[in-house]
Design a protein around this motif. Structure first.
Motif, PDB file in Angstrom:
ATOM      1  N   ARG A 195       0.842  -1.205   0.000  1.00  0.00           N
ATOM      2  CA  ARG A 195       0.000   0.000   0.000  1.00  0.00           C
ATOM      3  C   ARG A 195       0.873   1.249   0.000  1.00  0.00           C
ATOM      4  NH1 ARG A 195      -3.736   0.125   4.746  1.00  0.00           N
ATOM      5  NH2 ARG A 195      -4.896   1.657   3.526  1.00  0.00           N
ATOM      6  N   LEU A 196       1.941   1.232   0.810  1.00  0.00           N
ATOM      7  CA  LEU A 196       2.790   2.424   0.887  1.00  0.00           C
ATOM      8  C   LEU A 196       3.638   2.599  -0.371  1.00  0.00           C
ATOM      9  CD1 LEU A 196       3.881   2.194   4.633  1.00  0.00           C
ATOM     10  CD2 LEU A 196       2.379   3.928   3.612  1.00  0.00           C
ATOM     11  N   LEU A 197       3.993   1.492  -0.989  1.00  0.00           N
ATOM     12  CA  LEU A 197       4.794   1.577  -2.219  1.00  0.00           C
ATOM     13  C   LEU A 197       3.915   1.802  -3.449  1.00  0.00           C
ATOM     14  CD1 LEU A 197       7.215  -1.410  -1.446  1.00  0.00           C
ATOM     15  CD2 LEU A 197       7.830   1.027  -1.452  1.00  0.00           C
ATOM     16  N   GLY A 198       2.618   1.709  -3.265  1.00  0.00           N
ATOM     17  CA  GLY A 198       1.704   1.824  -4.414  1.00  0.00           C
ATOM     18  C   GLY A 198       1.846   0.643  -5.359  1.00  0.00           C
ATOM     19  N   TYR A 199       2.267  -0.480  -4.814  1.00  0.00           N
ATOM     20  CA  TYR A 199       2.561  -1.651  -5.642  1.00  0.00           C
ATOM     21  C   TYR A 199       1.320  -2.545  -5.735  1.00  0.00           C
ATOM     22  CZ  TYR A 199       5.361  -5.463  -7.586  1.00  0.00           C
ATOM     23  OH  TYR A 199       5.863  -6.431  -8.400  1.00  0.00           O
ATOM     24  N   TYR A 200       0.324  -2.024  -6.378  1.00  0.00           N
ATOM     25  CA  TYR A 200      -0.911  -2.778  -6.578  1.00  0.00           C
ATOM     26  C   TYR A 200      -1.724  -2.046  -7.646  1.00  0.00           C
ATOM     27  CZ  TYR A 200      -2.804   0.903  -3.555  1.00  0.00           C
ATOM     28  OH  TYR A 200      -3.125   2.126  -3.014  1.00  0.00           O
ATOM     29  N   THR A 201      -2.747  -2.698  -8.124  1.00  0.00           N
ATOM     30  CA  THR A 201      -3.615  -2.079  -9.129  1.00  0.00           C
ATOM     31  C   THR A 201      -4.718  -1.307  -8.421  1.00  0.00           C
ATOM     32  OG1 THR A 201      -3.142  -3.865 -10.669  1.00  0.00           O
ATOM     33  CG2 THR A 201      -5.094  -2.528 -11.127  1.00  0.00           C
ATOM     34  N   TRP A 202      -4.762  -0.019  -8.732  1.00  0.00           N
ATOM     35  CA  TRP A 202      -5.739   0.853  -8.062  1.00  0.00           C
ATOM     36  C   TRP A 202      -7.154   0.406  -8.363  1.00  0.00           C
ATOM     37  CZ3 TRP A 202      -7.903   6.219  -9.445  1.00  0.00           C
ATOM     38  CH2 TRP A 202      -8.282   6.904  -8.297  1.00  0.00           C
ATOM     39  N   HIS A 203      -7.991   0.410  -7.325  1.00  0.00           N
ATOM     40  CA  HIS A 203      -9.382  -0.003  -7.447  1.00  0.00           C
ATOM     41  C   HIS A 203      -9.489  -1.437  -7.961  1.00  0.00           C
ATOM     42  CE1 HIS A 203     -10.998   4.368  -7.413  1.00  0.00           C
ATOM     43  NE2 HIS A 203     -10.388   4.014  -6.311  1.00  0.00           N
ATOM     44  N   ALA A 204      -8.498  -2.234  -7.610  1.00  0.00           N
ATOM     45  CA  ALA A 204      -8.578  -3.669  -7.860  1.00  0.00           C
ATOM     46  C   ALA A 204      -8.257  -4.350  -6.530  1.00  0.00           C
ATOM     47  CB  ALA A 204      -7.612  -4.092  -8.949  1.00  0.00           C
ATOM     48  N   ASP A 205      -6.962  -4.585  -6.294  1.00  0.00           N
ATOM     49  CA  ASP A 205      -6.569  -5.277  -5.066  1.00  0.00           C
ATOM     50  C   ASP A 205      -7.064  -4.553  -3.815  1.00  0.00           C
ATOM     51  OD1 ASP A 205      -4.793  -5.192  -7.315  1.00  0.00           O
ATOM     52  OD2 ASP A 205      -3.407  -6.500  -6.245  1.00  0.00           O
ATOM     53  N   ASN A 217     -10.189  -5.313   5.189  1.00  0.00           N
ATOM     54  CA  ASN A 217      -8.835  -5.825   4.945  1.00  0.00           C
ATOM     55  C   ASN A 217      -8.097  -5.997   6.270  1.00  0.00           C
ATOM     56  OD1 ASN A 217      -6.131  -6.173   4.496  1.00  0.00           O
ATOM     57  ND2 ASN A 217      -5.911  -4.524   3.009  1.00  0.00           N
ATOM     58  N   PRO A 218      -7.779  -7.230   6.638  1.00  0.00           N
ATOM     59  CA  PRO A 218      -7.105  -7.429   7.931  1.00  0.00           C
ATOM     60  C   PRO A 218      -5.605  -7.135   7.914  1.00  0.00           C
ATOM     61  CG  PRO A 218      -7.518  -9.539   6.881  1.00  0.00           C
ATOM     62  CD  PRO A 218      -8.146  -8.490   5.997  1.00  0.00           C
ATOM     63  N   LEU A 219      -4.957  -7.144   6.748  1.00  0.00           N
ATOM     64  CA  LEU A 219      -3.489  -7.077   6.721  1.00  0.00           C
ATOM     65  C   LEU A 219      -2.942  -5.703   6.362  1.00  0.00           C
ATOM     66  CD1 LEU A 219      -2.587 -10.427   4.856  1.00  0.00           C
ATOM     67  CD2 LEU A 219      -3.210 -10.051   7.250  1.00  0.00           C
ATOM     68  N   GLY A 220      -3.807  -4.746   6.124  1.00  0.00           N
ATOM     69  CA  GLY A 220      -3.361  -3.472   5.569  1.00  0.00           C
ATOM     70  C   GLY A 220      -2.464  -2.640   6.455  1.00  0.00           C
ATOM     71  N   ASP A 221      -2.346  -2.992   7.727  1.00  0.00           N
ATOM     72  CA  ASP A 221      -1.430  -2.267   8.616  1.00  0.00           C
ATOM     73  C   ASP A 221      -0.253  -3.150   9.047  1.00  0.00           C
ATOM     74  OD1 ASP A 221      -0.580   0.040   9.918  1.00  0.00           O
ATOM     75  OD2 ASP A 221      -1.743  -0.327  11.726  1.00  0.00           O
ATOM     76  N   LEU A 222      -0.005  -4.202   8.278  1.00  0.00           N
ATOM     77  CA  LEU A 222       1.148  -5.079   8.552  1.00  0.00           C
ATOM     78  C   LEU A 222       2.128  -5.014   7.384  1.00  0.00           C
ATOM     79  CD1 LEU A 222      -0.553  -8.354   9.860  1.00  0.00           C
ATOM     80  CD2 LEU A 222       0.772  -6.725  11.229  1.00  0.00           C
ATOM     81  N   PHE A 223       3.387  -4.740   7.698  1.00  0.00           N
ATOM     82  CA  PHE A 223       4.415  -4.802   6.669  1.00  0.00           C
ATOM     83  C   PHE A 223       4.593  -6.256   6.220  1.00  0.00           C
ATOM     84  CE2 PHE A 223       5.656  -0.818   8.825  1.00  0.00           C
ATOM     85  CZ  PHE A 223       5.721   0.019   7.709  1.00  0.00           C
ATOM     86  N   LYS A 224       5.242  -6.408   5.051  1.00  0.00           N
ATOM     87  CA  LYS A 224       5.383  -7.760   4.487  1.00  0.00           C
ATOM     88  C   LYS A 224       6.109  -8.698   5.460  1.00  0.00           C
ATOM     89  CE  LYS A 224       4.903 -10.497   0.831  1.00  0.00           C
ATOM     90  NZ  LYS A 224       3.700 -10.631   0.015  1.00  0.00           N
ATOM     91  N   SER A 225       7.159  -8.201   6.095  1.00  0.00           N
ATOM     92  CA  SER A 225       7.895  -9.093   7.004  1.00  0.00           C
ATOM     93  C   SER A 225       7.030  -9.475   8.205  1.00  0.00           C
ATOM     94  CB  SER A 225       9.222  -8.467   7.445  1.00  0.00           C
ATOM     95  OG  SER A 225       9.081  -7.108   7.704  1.00  0.00           O
ATOM     96  N   THR A 259       2.785   8.168  -4.586  1.00  0.00           N
ATOM     97  CA  THR A 259       1.585   7.314  -4.653  1.00  0.00           C
ATOM     98  C   THR A 259       0.547   7.665  -3.582  1.00  0.00           C
ATOM     99  OG1 THR A 259       2.741   5.649  -3.302  1.00  0.00           O
ATOM    100  CG2 THR A 259       2.759   5.327  -5.686  1.00  0.00           C
ATOM    101  N   HIS A 260       0.644   8.879  -3.021  1.00  0.00           N
ATOM    102  CA  HIS A 260      -0.364   9.244  -2.011  1.00  0.00           C
ATOM    103  C   HIS A 260      -1.771   9.164  -2.616  1.00  0.00           C
ATOM    104  CE1 HIS A 260       2.629  10.298   0.874  1.00  0.00           C
ATOM    105  NE2 HIS A 260       3.123  11.292   0.157  1.00  0.00           N
ATOM    106  N   TRP A 261      -1.880   9.578  -3.875  1.00  0.00           N
ATOM    107  CA  TRP A 261      -3.192   9.565  -4.544  1.00  0.00           C
ATOM    108  C   TRP A 261      -3.820   8.181  -4.553  1.00  0.00           C
ATOM    109  CZ3 TRP A 261      -3.743   6.320  -8.729  1.00  0.00           C
ATOM    110  CH2 TRP A 261      -2.545   5.815  -9.274  1.00  0.00           C
ATOM    111  N   LYS A 262      -2.954   7.175  -4.572  1.00  0.00           N
ATOM    112  CA  LYS A 262      -3.456   5.821  -4.721  1.00  0.00           C
ATOM    113  C   LYS A 262      -4.123   5.311  -3.442  1.00  0.00           C
ATOM    114  CE  LYS A 262      -1.698   2.086  -7.576  1.00  0.00           C
ATOM    115  NZ  LYS A 262      -0.531   1.418  -8.146  1.00  0.00           N
ATOM    116  N   ARG A 263      -3.810   5.989  -2.355  1.00  0.00           N
ATOM    117  CA  ARG A 263      -4.364   5.576  -1.062  1.00  0.00           C
ATOM    118  C   ARG A 263      -5.590   6.400  -0.681  1.00  0.00           C
ATOM    119  NH1 ARG A 263       1.192   4.876  -0.896  1.00  0.00           N
ATOM    120  NH2 ARG A 263       1.610   7.036  -0.331  1.00  0.00           N
ATOM    121  N   HIS A 264      -6.176   7.056  -1.644  1.00  0.00           N
ATOM    122  CA  HIS A 264      -7.363   7.872  -1.389  1.00  0.00           C
ATOM    123  C   HIS A 264      -8.475   7.528  -2.363  1.00  0.00           C
ATOM    124  CE1 HIS A 264      -5.776  10.797   1.536  1.00  0.00           C
ATOM    125  NE2 HIS A 264      -4.624  10.546   0.958  1.00  0.00           N
TER     126      HIS A 264
END
Lengths: 297, 292
Positions: B164-174, B180-188, B265-270
């Motif tokens: 989410r922070l890297l904007g590494y996803y398709t907007w309005h898809a994933d 969403n339970p995992l959105g505040d957990l980093f990958k590690s 990618t701030h726009w992508k999180r809005h």
């Protein structure tokens, strides 16, 4: 004289006043049905509505008297003489407040005190100043069980709040809280905000020689989780109980308010403060009192 | 748990240090319970749904999400949708099946190839891998939401905080599902929790991939490993500037790469930008929470 308290760790039906009032009444009736009937039931901050309402406070805020009457109507005569402390969004002719009501239920009872949250959380996830007005002060009052003060959540984060309550004679401070869980570092087994609350409430109790009861909200609101974890502390700062996480609970705790005076005698931090309070205020920057220049001293 | 808390004082503020990933350490037991409660409350209590659908890709994020949903609601209340495209790795499907079997979750496979190619091959045969990936991701959401509607179920999202922070996803898809339970957990942190929950090692330990382009891995695509990106992101959003991190010993190239993605990618999180015309503009003046 022992005072039996039930902490009602409580989950409101967000935005549904009638359902939540019914649920409050159930909790009260369940509390008084316990083996040791409590003298006082303490609900959390915004127990009546849920915490994160944003502009919804306009629709959900009610007058303290209306809350008192609505609860009385629901619990009937079985709860006569029972004291409650409960958090709600309060409406009066001047505005909307994040308030805590203390009342004795029943026809012989009435509202004894309404505390309006002074320190409105407005940072990070919090936006209180945008939607409610700040309370003007912190004072204690005489309740049937003794002299009591109410604080609401961030009020308790400022050590001066406990000081003002204790200086006004409180021997027990009820903190009504809605603290969104955050922080999952290993070690404590509870969210980080509860670790902080544990330290804060224990410090208020120890410094002022008072009992402290912290009643926490439960439930998720838009992803923000109120984890519960209510607690009570004796005047030496020892935790008397810790409520469960993530679920509602009625947590009985028995306190002897006379213990506050004994603790203050043992460790007279409070009388030290009393002796120094005025001198400190007068001699502190911003007091308005002109201090002598160093060469005059 | 009366009287069960340990004493306070466990949270320690640390200065940024590339060799110290401990700021990302989580109590997996606590987080597991936290997220299971979150799912129960947000799905059942707040929204009144009894069932969920999860797109099970074969990767760790969706595997963990499905496992948490199964724990929260019961495995029979979860439908795992396997939504392969013709270029998807056969291992992805195999791993998705492994996860479903492990947690007792029913599955349905719906191949999206004809739906995706119906558009791409007929109208846009020259589309590059990036565009094809986006079309596939959005097609998966069409299926996920339609299946959810059919089953009176709620779609559950699987995106993690790093993506989410890297904007590494398709907007309005994933990012579309309402919970969403995992959105505040980093990958590690997702990896740590997935191990604790019992997600099969084959799924946790393999290189992360969006599987939108054959042979692609996230880390090659991003130019930084997730553990590195997670730690840099953590410090950046905790108030440290890129120069602070470089001074603390983080590699400048990676800091700039991560900070660049974050800042662009701030726009992508809005939600979409709406022209405000009135003092009752929704979300600007007229403010009501999602669960009100």
């Amino acid at each position: 004289m022992p005072l039996d308290i039930a902490i009602a760790q409580f989950r409101p039906s967000k935005g549904d006043l009638d359902a939540t009032l019914d649920h409050c009444a159930e909790a009260i009736l369940r509390a008084i049905g316990q083996e040791s009937r409590p003298r006082l039931v303490v609900f959390p901050e915004t127990a009546l509505t849920g915490y994160f309402l944003e502009g919804g406070v306009r629709e959900q805020a009610i007058a303290a008297q209306d809350l008192f009457e609505a609860l009385n109507a629901r619990v009937g005569g079985d709860a006569d003489g029972l004291d409650i402390a409960i958090g709600f969004y309060e409406r009066d002719e001047r505005g909307i407040y994040n308030s805590a009501l203390y009342a004795t239920l029943g026809p012989g009872g009435g509202i004894l005190h309404v505390h309006r949250k002074v320190f409105l959380a407005t940072y990070g996830v919090f936006q209180e100043e945008r939607f409610v007005e700040a309370g003007a002060g912190i004072r204690a009052f005489d309740g049937p069980p003794g002299r009591i003060a109410l604080l609401i959540c961030e009020d308790g984060f400022h050590s001066v709040s406990g000081t003002l309550a204790a200086r006004d004679g409180a021997s027990i401070i009820l903190i009504l809280s809605a603290s969104p869980a955050r922080g999952a570092a290993p070690g404590a087994g509870v969210p980080g905000n509860l670790v902080r609350w544990d330290a804060l409430a224990s410090a208020i109790a120890t410094e002022h020689g008072v009992f402290v009861v912290v009643s926490q909200l439960v439930g998720f609101e838009g992803g923000k989780g109120f984890a519960g974890g209510s607690a009570a502390y004796d005047p030496r700062g020892h935790r008397l109980l810790a409520g469960p996480l993530w679920e509602e609970a009625l947590l009985p705790v028995r306190v002897d308010l006379g213990e506050a005076a004994r603790a203050r005698t043992e460790e007279p931090l409070f009388s030290d403060l009393e002796r120094s309070w005025t001198r400190l205020l007068v001699n502190s920057p911003g007091s308005g009192v002109r201090r002598p220049a160093p060469e005059d001293e | 748990m009366t009287g069960a808390w340990p004493p306070p004082g466990v949270a320690v503020a640390r200065a940024p240090d590339p060799a110290d990933a401990s700021p990302l350490d989580i109590d997996t037991d606590l987080v597991r319970t936290w997220l299971v409660q979150f799912l129960r409350e947000e799905i059942e209590r707040r929204r009144g749904f009894r069932r969920v659908v999860v797109g099970l890709s074969g990767g760790v994020d969706s595997a963990l999400t499905a496992a948490l949903c199964a724990e929260a609601l019961g495995p029979e209340a979860v439908l795992a949708l396997l939504l392969p495209y013709r270029t998807s790795s056969p291992w992805s499907r195999e791993h998705a099946r492994l996860v479903a079997k492990k947690f007792g979750i029913p599955t349905r496979t719906i191949d999206i190839t004809r739906a995706v190619d119906g558009y791409l091959e007929e109208f846009e045969p020259e589309a590059d891998g990036h565009r094809r990936g986006n079309v596939a991701a959005r097609q998966r959401m069409i299926v996920l939401f339609d299946q959810a509607f059919k089953l009176s179920a709620l779609p559950v999202g699987t995106g993690n905080k790093a993506e989410r922070l890297l904007g590494y996803y398709t907007w309005h898809a994933d990012d579309s599902p309402p919970v969403n339970p995992l959105g505040d957990l980093f990958k590690s942190q997702v990896w740590a929790l997935a191990r604790a929950v019992g997600v099969p090692a084959e799924v946790v330990d393999k290189p992360a991939t969006a599987d939108l382009i054959q042979g692609q891995t996230d880390e090659e695509d991003l130019g930084v490993t997730y553990p590195e990106a997670d730690l840099i992101l953590h410090h950046l959003i905790s108030g440290h500037g890129p120069d602070d991190l470089v001074e603390a010993g983080f590699e400048r190239k990676k800091v700039e790469l991560v900070a660049g993605r974050l800042e662009s990618t701030h726009w992508k999180r809005h939600l979409p930008t709406v022209a405000m015309l009135s003092p009752t503009a929704i979300g600007e003046w007229y403010l009501r929470p999602v669960d009100y």
